[in-house]
Write an enzyme that holds these catalytic residues in place. Structure first.
Site, mmCIF file in Angstrom:
data_model
loop_
_atom_site.group_PDB
_atom_site.id
_atom_site.type_symbol
_atom_site.label_atom_id
_atom_site.label_comp_id
_atom_site.label_asym_id
_atom_site.label_seq_id
_atom_site.Cartn_x
_atom_site.Cartn_y
_atom_site.Cartn_z
ATOM 1 N N ASP A 5 0.866 -1.171 0.000
ATOM 2 C CA ASP A 5 0.000 0.000 0.000
ATOM 3 C C ASP A 5 0.907 1.226 0.000
ATOM 4 O O ASP A 5 2.131 1.102 0.163
ATOM 5 C CB ASP A 5 -0.904 0.013 1.244
ATOM 6 C CG ASP A 5 -1.802 1.240 1.297
ATOM 7 O OD1 ASP A 5 -2.455 1.547 0.287
ATOM 8 O OD2 ASP A 5 -1.842 1.922 2.350
ATOM 9 N N SER A 6 0.297 2.396 -0.130
ATOM 10 C CA SER A 6 1.096 3.619 -0.067
ATOM 11 C C SER A 6 1.583 3.894 1.358
ATOM 12 O O SER A 6 2.527 4.646 1.542
ATOM 13 C CB SER A 6 0.260 4.803 -0.566
ATOM 14 O OG SER A 6 -0.848 4.982 0.283
ATOM 15 N N GLU B 181 -2.439 9.447 7.917
ATOM 16 C CA GLU B 181 -0.992 9.201 8.006
ATOM 17 C C GLU B 181 -0.337 10.113 9.045
ATOM 18 O O GLU B 181 0.730 9.816 9.546
ATOM 19 C CB GLU B 181 -0.332 9.392 6.634
ATOM 20 C CG GLU B 181 -0.671 8.302 5.631
ATOM 21 C CD GLU B 181 0.066 6.980 5.882
ATOM 22 O OE1 GLU B 181 1.119 6.990 6.523
ATOM 23 O OE2 GLU B 181 -0.449 5.935 5.418
ATOM 24 N N CYS C 183 -11.097 3.044 0.071
ATOM 25 C CA CYS C 183 -9.668 3.304 0.292
ATOM 26 C C CYS C 183 -9.310 2.521 1.536
ATOM 27 O O CYS C 183 -10.040 2.582 2.542
ATOM 28 C CB CYS C 183 -9.422 4.791 0.502
ATOM 29 S SG CYS C 183 -7.749 5.170 1.091
ATOM 30 N N THR C 184 -8.220 1.794 1.490
ATOM 31 C CA THR C 184 -7.917 0.898 2.623
ATOM 32 C C THR C 184 -7.502 1.676 3.882
ATOM 33 O O THR C 184 -7.447 1.092 4.963
ATOM 34 C CB THR C 184 -6.814 -0.114 2.234
ATOM 35 O OG1 THR C 184 -5.678 0.591 1.714
ATOM 36 C CG2 THR C 184 -7.326 -1.092 1.199
ATOM 37 N N HIS C 185 -7.231 2.973 3.739
ATOM 38 C CA HIS C 185 -6.964 3.780 4.940
ATOM 39 C C HIS C 185 -8.243 4.046 5.753
ATOM 40 O O HIS C 185 -8.173 4.210 6.967
ATOM 41 C CB HIS C 185 -6.393 5.145 4.548
ATOM 42 C CG HIS C 185 -4.926 5.156 4.242
ATOM 43 N ND1 HIS C 185 -4.408 4.602 3.104
ATOM 44 C CD2 HIS C 185 -3.867 5.663 4.944
ATOM 45 C CE1 HIS C 185 -3.086 4.783 3.094
ATOM 46 N NE2 HIS C 185 -2.738 5.416 4.195
ATOM 47 N N CYS D 101 -4.389 -1.588 -1.824
ATOM 48 C CA CYS D 101 -4.630 -0.158 -2.032
ATOM 49 C C CYS D 101 -5.627 -0.045 -3.173
ATOM 50 O O CYS D 101 -5.403 -0.611 -4.253
ATOM 51 C CB CYS D 101 -3.311 0.521 -2.399
ATOM 52 S SG CYS D 101 -3.487 2.220 -2.974
ATOM 53 N N ASN D 102 -6.717 0.651 -2.920
ATOM 54 C CA ASN D 102 -7.738 0.780 -3.962
ATOM 55 C C ASN D 102 -7.235 1.574 -5.160
ATOM 56 O O ASN D 102 -7.523 1.238 -6.302
ATOM 57 C CB ASN D 102 -8.973 1.486 -3.390
ATOM 58 C CG ASN D 102 -9.725 0.620 -2.422
ATOM 59 O OD1 ASN D 102 -10.663 -0.067 -2.790
ATOM 60 N ND2 ASN D 102 -9.312 0.616 -1.162
ATOM 61 N N THR D 103 -6.480 2.651 -4.870
ATOM 62 C CA THR D 103 -5.994 3.485 -5.962
ATOM 63 C C THR D 103 -5.087 2.679 -6.880
ATOM 64 O O THR D 103 -5.221 2.714 -8.106
ATOM 65 C CB THR D 103 -5.204 4.692 -5.384
ATOM 66 O OG1 THR D 103 -5.988 5.290 -4.352
ATOM 67 C CG2 THR D 103 -4.889 5.703 -6.457
HETATM 68 N N1 DGL Z 1 -4.851 3.063 0.843
HETATM 69 C C1 DGL Z 1 -4.828 3.697 -0.457
HETATM 70 C C2 DGL Z 1 -6.108 3.369 -1.183
HETATM 71 O O1 DGL Z 1 -6.732 2.391 -0.835
HETATM 72 C C3 DGL Z 1 -4.527 5.146 -0.270
HETATM 73 C C4 DGL Z 1 -4.135 5.851 -1.514
HETATM 74 C C5 DGL Z 1 -3.318 7.077 -1.280
HETATM 75 O O2 DGL Z 1 -2.158 6.946 -0.900
HETATM 76 O O3 DGL Z 1 -3.857 8.168 -1.557
HETATM 77 O O4 DGL Z 1 -6.515 4.017 -2.120
#
Ligand code: DGL
Length: 281
Positions: free
Chosen positions: A2-3, A148, A181-183, A65-67
């Site tokens: 993930d990011s 974050e 978004c996984t966050h 990560c969805n993105t």
């Molecule tokens: N967890 C990422 C997602 O699911 C976050 C993307 C980001 O870094 O903006 O999209």
């Protein structure tokens, strides 16, 4: 991968569903957020990370990560044809459609990053499952940076940002809001509080872990017995990631291995672990 911290929501679900499996978690903290970047940029990041993890012989790679799933999954699958790679959008969207089977014309809200919203990836799968549905999407660009930074649901800025993003969705009276978004599940309690009891909140972590269990089971690759370990790699700010990940997972994660983005091509993960150990000791 993930990011940053978001994929931990998926890692936690995988730990709980598949406790015998070993997990290498990669958080690209130096280059987040992914959500406001182009498909070409995000694809380049994901390609580097998958390439970096390959020497560890992963039996499966989860783009948590969805993105990255929306913008890069198909390109990266094509780049690494021999590697089993899955994402989070399909399992999450299918879980959301399953929840609405009893409703004639459901309304889905999708809260996601700008990149995921613009890709239309959720809309496509939700509409395929429920052709009569309405899908309302809401980009929420501030949420990843806020999370974050370590702010939680009790923080006034978090509450304000969530209200700002959720109100337009709630005005459309959704039956389900998908946390795209996984966050975002890190703020799930506050999201549920604002949305109220009539809106089901869905996140992809559990369905994604189930999906992986199915894939590993089907290919006879499930690890039987024993307790798996989890090891962390990040590209920036090692102490902060460790502190926040430990708080989120409710257990001390130890010291993540730091890999600078420019080292991703040049270093083998085991060398990065060795180098990191010598730096500590
Ligand atoms: N967890 C990422 C997602 O699911 C976050 C993307 C980001 O870094 O903006 O999209």
């Amino acid at each position: 991968m993930d990011s940053g911290l978001g994929g931990l929501t998926v890692a936690r679900a995988i730990r709980s569903r598949l406790p015998a499996e070993n997990i290498v978690y990669f958080g690209d903290t130096a280059r987040l957020p992914y959500g406001s970047k182009t498909a070409a940029t995000v694809t380049g990041f994901v390609r580097e990370i998958v390439g970096y993890l390959l020497p560890l012989n992963p039996k499966h790679v989860v783009v948590a990560c969805n993105t990255a799933t929306a913008l890069a999954l198909s390109a990266v699958r094509a780049d690494f044809p021999g590697v089993s790679i899955s994402g989070v959008i399909e399992p999450g969207a299918l879980a959301a459609t399953a929840l609405t089977e009893h409703l004639p014309d459901p309304v889905f809200g999708v809260l996601a990053t700008e990149g995921t919203v613009a890709s239309g990836a959720y809309e496509k799968i939700l509409m395929r499952g429920r052709p009569g549905a309405t899908v309302v999407q809401q980009p929420a660009p501030l949420l990843v940076p806020i999370i974050e930074e370590g702010r939680d649901g009790s923080d006034p800025i978090v509450k304000l940002a969530l209200r700002q993003y959720l109100m337009p969705l709630l005005a459309r009276r959704p039956d389900v809001i998908v946390l795209g978004c996984t966050h975002y599940p890190i703020l799930r309690d506050e999201i549920e509080r604002i949305a109220g009891p009539d809106v089901a909140i869905v996140d992809a972590a559990g369905p994604c872990a189930e999906d992986i269990a199915g894939k590993l089971g089907a290919s006879g690759q499930l690890r039987q017995g024993g307790e798996g370990w989890i090891r962390y790699f990040v590209t920036d700010k090692v102490p902060r990631f460790a502190r926040m990940a430990s708080a989120f997972l409710g257990t001390d994660i130890g010291r993540p291995v730091w890999v600078a983005p420019e080292e991703l091509h040049a270093t083998h993960p085991s060398e990065a672990i060795d180098r990191d150990m010598s730096r500590v000791g």
